[in-house]
Design an enzyme around this catalytic site. Sequence first.
Site, PDB file in Angstrom:
ATOM      1  N   GLN A  18       0.817  -1.210   0.000  1.00  0.00           N
ATOM      2  CA  GLN A  18       0.000   0.000   0.000  1.00  0.00           C
ATOM      3  C   GLN A  18       0.853   1.263   0.000  1.00  0.00           C
ATOM      4  OE1 GLN A  18      -2.708  -0.365   3.328  1.00  0.00           O
ATOM      5  NE2 GLN A  18      -3.682  -2.188   2.494  1.00  0.00           N
ATOM      6  N   HIS A  77      -1.156   0.105   5.616  1.00  0.00           N
ATOM      7  CA  HIS A  77      -1.701   1.011   6.643  1.00  0.00           C
ATOM      8  C   HIS A  77      -0.758   2.184   6.927  1.00  0.00           C
ATOM      9  CE1 HIS A  77      -4.561  -2.287   8.439  1.00  0.00           C
ATOM     10  NE2 HIS A  77      -4.646  -2.162   7.122  1.00  0.00           N
ATOM     11  N   GLU A 101     -15.130   3.760   9.331  1.00  0.00           N
ATOM     12  CA  GLU A 101     -15.704   4.804  10.175  1.00  0.00           C
ATOM     13  C   GLU A 101     -15.544   6.199   9.588  1.00  0.00           C
ATOM     14  OE1 GLU A 101     -14.518   2.685  14.468  1.00  0.00           O
ATOM     15  OE2 GLU A 101     -13.764   4.671  13.959  1.00  0.00           O
ATOM     16  N   TYR A 151      -9.965   7.168  19.617  1.00  0.00           N
ATOM     17  CA  TYR A 151     -10.996   6.670  18.704  1.00  0.00           C
ATOM     18  C   TYR A 151     -11.115   5.151  18.708  1.00  0.00           C
ATOM     19  CZ  TYR A 151     -11.832  11.426  17.553  1.00  0.00           C
ATOM     20  OH  TYR A 151     -12.180  12.754  17.676  1.00  0.00           O
ATOM     21  N   TYR A 196     -10.250 -10.396   9.304  1.00  0.00           N
ATOM     22  CA  TYR A 196     -10.440 -10.928   7.961  1.00  0.00           C
ATOM     23  C   TYR A 196     -10.657 -12.434   7.954  1.00  0.00           C
ATOM     24  CZ  TYR A 196      -8.958  -6.331   6.408  1.00  0.00           C
ATOM     25  OH  TYR A 196      -8.880  -4.988   6.204  1.00  0.00           O
TER      26      TYR A 196
END
Length: 468
Positions: free
Chosen positions: A182, A247, A341, A351, A362
């Site tokens: 990513q 991430h 979210e 949070y 997963y």
Amino acid sequence: MIKGKTFLVMGVAGAVALLSFNWQKNTGGKSSDPEKNYQEYCAGCHGAQMNAFADRKWKYGNSAEDLFKSIKFGNKDDGMPAFAQTFSDAEIKALADYILKGIANVDRYNFNQKPKSDLFETENGKIKLEKVFGDAKNVWGMAFLPGGEILATDKSGVLYLVTEDDKSKKINGVPAVRFGGQGGLMDVLLHPDFAKNKTIYLSYSKPHASNNNLQTTAIFKAVFSGDALQSGKDIFVAQPYTSTRHHYGSRMVFGKDGMLYFSVGERGNERENPQSLENGLGKIHRIGADGEIPKDNPFYNRKNADQSIYSYGHRNPQGLALNPFTQQLWEHEHGPRGGDEINIIKKGANYGWPVVSYGINYNGKIITTLTAKEGIENPIFYWNPSIAPSGMAFVNSDVYKGWKGNLLVGSLRFQYLNRCVVKDGKIVKEELLFKNIGRVRDVRQAPNGYVYLAVEGEGIYKLLPQQK
């Protein structure tokens, strides 16, 4: 959960959570209300919001009749007990109907056809998608220059200058990125006083100087001059570096206070990073335009804390936008399987990831049974199933009928643009736009009021409303 052993049931059998050994003996606590029965008997393993049911292949069918049979008779091979002695037939039917109703929203994302034209019907009229840039393979972020040109990042490590006549050129001086997974070259942002100082910011996955297995999220500042970046330097490097390649977070925005806010993902280590104030992963950070750390940051004076942290407990935030109507900072982040979210970011707030979540792992295992806890900020909205949100923009122009005040979010997973109607700080309605257009990586409103989409493998589109 049975004495520390969790059963993963991969079919309709999973529609009812596994209970303790005394389930069938203890029938006195059941209710005639299917919602109460679900919460008491099922939510502990499958989530209060039916998290475990949203993304699954139903091994034994998913009709009301199929669920009725599985609940009543069970399935010994999958560890599913029979509930014939626990519930009456009417109660089982009501529970099956309740479960089906709770997961019905999954079907709304079953888009079967690819677009056949560049014209799309919306609730407020037709919109044409006009491609304005197609040279990049994977546009990750966009920024609009005062003259109408677009700076566009390609994940592979290239920064493009795109002119209004669909021409582009590559910009030199970009930092070396760790392209893979990513990671790569990600967001791009202009300084609020760009017209005078020509300063831009890039977020990217930075390789470690001496260990090729490590990388992290970094923020790069430079002066944009013609076809090159000059005086470039990192003004933030998230610690610690990790070996994972996912991430990264990486969205950036300037706040009303002139400070630079940006997201850093937890890099896949949810058990150590997002809840610790001693590292920079799984956080929203706040720094000055030159990288200085403001003394009024919430943890500036806390011993061993990362002083740039503004909020924590985040998973992988790939959407960050300043609400132009309230000046609040809004954020969205990827959940696990379920539980993406939208949050309104508050100074020093937690949070919750992974203490609370609306999603599951997963592999189907429950991460937490909690969706709320004292001291943790609740999201104002969540998606189940996950849409894999990326990019985020408020509409404050009059170009699009009925869109002013709306929030736009790209979907990577289901390949569409999500229009969120906002009222009193809440999402009260959604419209799914441009279905199957491709993985929408970024969405921005330009200074001229028009909205632009970055679609993976396609490039950048301009949204043109059509006259009736």
